[in-house]
Design an enzyme around this catalytic site. Structure first.
Site, short mmCIF file in Angstrom:
data_model
loop_
_atom_site.label_atom_id
_atom_site.label_comp_id
_atom_site.label_asym_id
_atom_site.label_seq_id
_atom_site.Cartn_x
_atom_site.Cartn_y
_atom_site.Cartn_z
N ILE A 263 13.98 -30.49 16.09
CA ILE A 263 14.47 -31.43 15.09
C ILE A 263 13.60 -32.68 15.24
CG2 ILE A 263 16.82 -30.53 15.02
CD1 ILE A 263 17.75 -32.80 16.78
N ASP A 264 13.52 -33.47 14.19
CA ASP A 264 12.62 -34.63 14.19
C ASP A 264 12.93 -35.59 15.33
OD1 ASP A 264 11.43 -33.61 11.94
OD2 ASP A 264 12.45 -34.96 10.54
#
Length: 476
Positions: A263-264
């Protein structure tokens, strides 16, 4: 020993332009002057401008802001010490490209070639910021005649034939890069080295109580409630300051945890880290077979209707991610479902400052809209790009919110949006696309209001939920 540094047209994946010729010549002369007086290895420097909204200035890699080292009048770079303690922010991109002119110990070679302290170079290698290839890749168009000449010299067929290390390999195979893992590794003449002198840093890693973020520990995997402002498994030039590394240490594990999905950096929430290579492969298989379900909470700047939202994403691995409302051949399907959307207060200024949430000049900040999202396809930046395309960008998303605001105030700027214009030819459309990309900002420094709030697999046999998102932790 000797070496020659090659041009870096881009650093850390950011778009950049070459530096003014005057600056290049100045730094080049400074290196020559240093070599003349101290017998250091010759360096031909080529600099590139840092990404937009950053100043072209050299910063110290030390933590104490009151003790920032002054730039050397000799080579234009700051004094270097160690990579730890971690600075409060990353230094400007500096990537050095070297061709080894005489074989030897890689740490000693880089130390002399770049005039860096031995322990600093040791830290860079430990962080995974040094790469090598047996054969130098083709230099960029901006390379000097001297650099091009050197490339031709070391890639000439007559020279390559004599190198036993590349026997049986094609030139392309020999140009593949690998991380240097030990400072005492031997590098032979003609080897290419890429050194990220300023790795991307993650100071947030040192502020977290990592044990308190662990949601589950089993024989096969660990589930972590990832904090915003951290990398799941590290970056190209920093595998040390990552969730996987710090969680491994916090749990006292002897085998490093492995990344199963991403995930970012600016997103928080549930991530699964594998304890074994075998389970890493198993979990990748579950993702491919769509057996892993993810729910997200997103705090949007405008309301969204419940239901499925569909777009198509340009298949180019460069941010910002461009999406279209119409199906375009070769573009990837993006689908998400807004399960619910409720009106909530916009985060307080104190909370925004705590998480370095950027303003982006959104006009109305009385209320925001917390949306629960079922992610049906898992593309990079998908939720961020899709919500922005709907005119409801995520709070704090300094990359996509400026573009969304520009399209709202001047409809038609987005060549793939609802109010897209008709273009005479592909050239005009390409210009419009470049202008649209320029409407986007930079990646957020720490957090955006997006959380991977739940992850489940095997038909709910395994289900885990993150804690309350940061924007609900309002401070008085």
């Amino acid at each position: 020993m000797g070496s020659l540094s090659f041009a870096s047209m881009f650093a850390n994946g950011c778009r950049s332009l070459s530096a003014p010729a005057v600056l290049v010549r100045t730094l080049g002369l400074a290196h020559v002057s240093l070599d003349h007086h101290s017998n250091k290895l010759p360096q031909v420097a080529w600099c590139s401008r840092t990404p937009k909204r950053r100043t072209f200035a050299y910063e110290s890699s030390r933590l104490d802001a009151t003790d920032i080292a002054t730039a050397s009048s000799v080579n234009g770079y700051p004094k270097y010490d160690r990579l730890l303690p971690c600075p409060s922010q990353s230094g400007p991109p500096r990537v050095e490209h070297l061709v080894v002119l005489e074989g030897g110990n890689v740490q000693e070679y880089i130390t002399k070639a770049l005039d860096l302290p031995p322990m600093f170079v040791s830290d860079l290698i430990h962080f995974g910021a040094v790469y090598y290839a047996l054969v130098c890749p083709k230099p960029p168009p901006t390379a000097t005649p001297e650099q091009i000449s050197l490339f031709k010299k070391f890639t000439a067929p007559s020279v390559l034939k004599k190198r036993t290390s590349i026997k049986g390999k094609t030139v392309r195979e020999a140009q593949k890069t690998f991380r240097i893992t030990h400072g005492d590794q031997f590098v032979e003449t003609g080897t290419y080295l890429r050194v990220y002198v300023h790795p991307k840093r993650f100071p947030r890693c040192y502020e977290i109580d990592w044990k308190s973020r662990v949601l589950a520990v089993t024989e096969s995997f660990v589930v972590l409630d990832k904090p915003a402002g951290t990398s799941v498994g590290g970056t190209t030039n920093n595998i040390e300051e990552s969730c996987a590394t710090f969680t491994t240490r916090a749990l006292g594990l002897t085998t490093p945890l492995r990344t199963t999905h991403q995930i970012d950096n600016c997103t928080e929430g549930c991530v699964v880290l594998a304890r074994t290579k075998e389970y890493c492969s198993v979990f990748h298989g579950k993702i491919r077979e769509k057996k892993v379900k993810k729910l997200y909470l997103a705090l949007a700047a405008a309301p969204l209707p419940n239901g499925i939202i569909t777009h198509y994403m340009r298949p180019i691995n460069i941010a910002p991610r461009l999406i279209s409302e119409d199906c375009i051949e070769g573009w990837s399907l993006c689908k998400l479902e807004v399960v619910e959307c409720r009106k909530v207060p916009w985060p307080t200024r104190v909370t925004e400052e705590k998480y370095c949430v950027e303003d982006c000049y959104w006009p109305s900040k009385d209320y925001a809209y917390e949306c629960k999202i079922n992610l049906l396809t898992g593309r990079t930046h998908q939720i961020r790009a899709q919500l922005a395309a709907c005119g409801a960008p995520i709070v704090g998303d300094s990359m996509y919110m400026p573009a969304a605001l520009a399209e709202i105030t001047t409809p038609g700027l987005n060549p793939f949006g609802k109010f897209r214009k008709q273009y005479k030819d592909e050239s005009d459309k390409a210009i419009a696309m470049t202008e649209w990309i320029d409407q986007h900002g930079e990646e957020p420094t720490l957090a955006i209001a997006l959380q991977a709030c739940q992850i489940a697999w095997d038909d709910g046999e395994h289900i885990f939920e993150a804690g309350a998102p940061w924007w609900r932790c309002q401070e008085a």
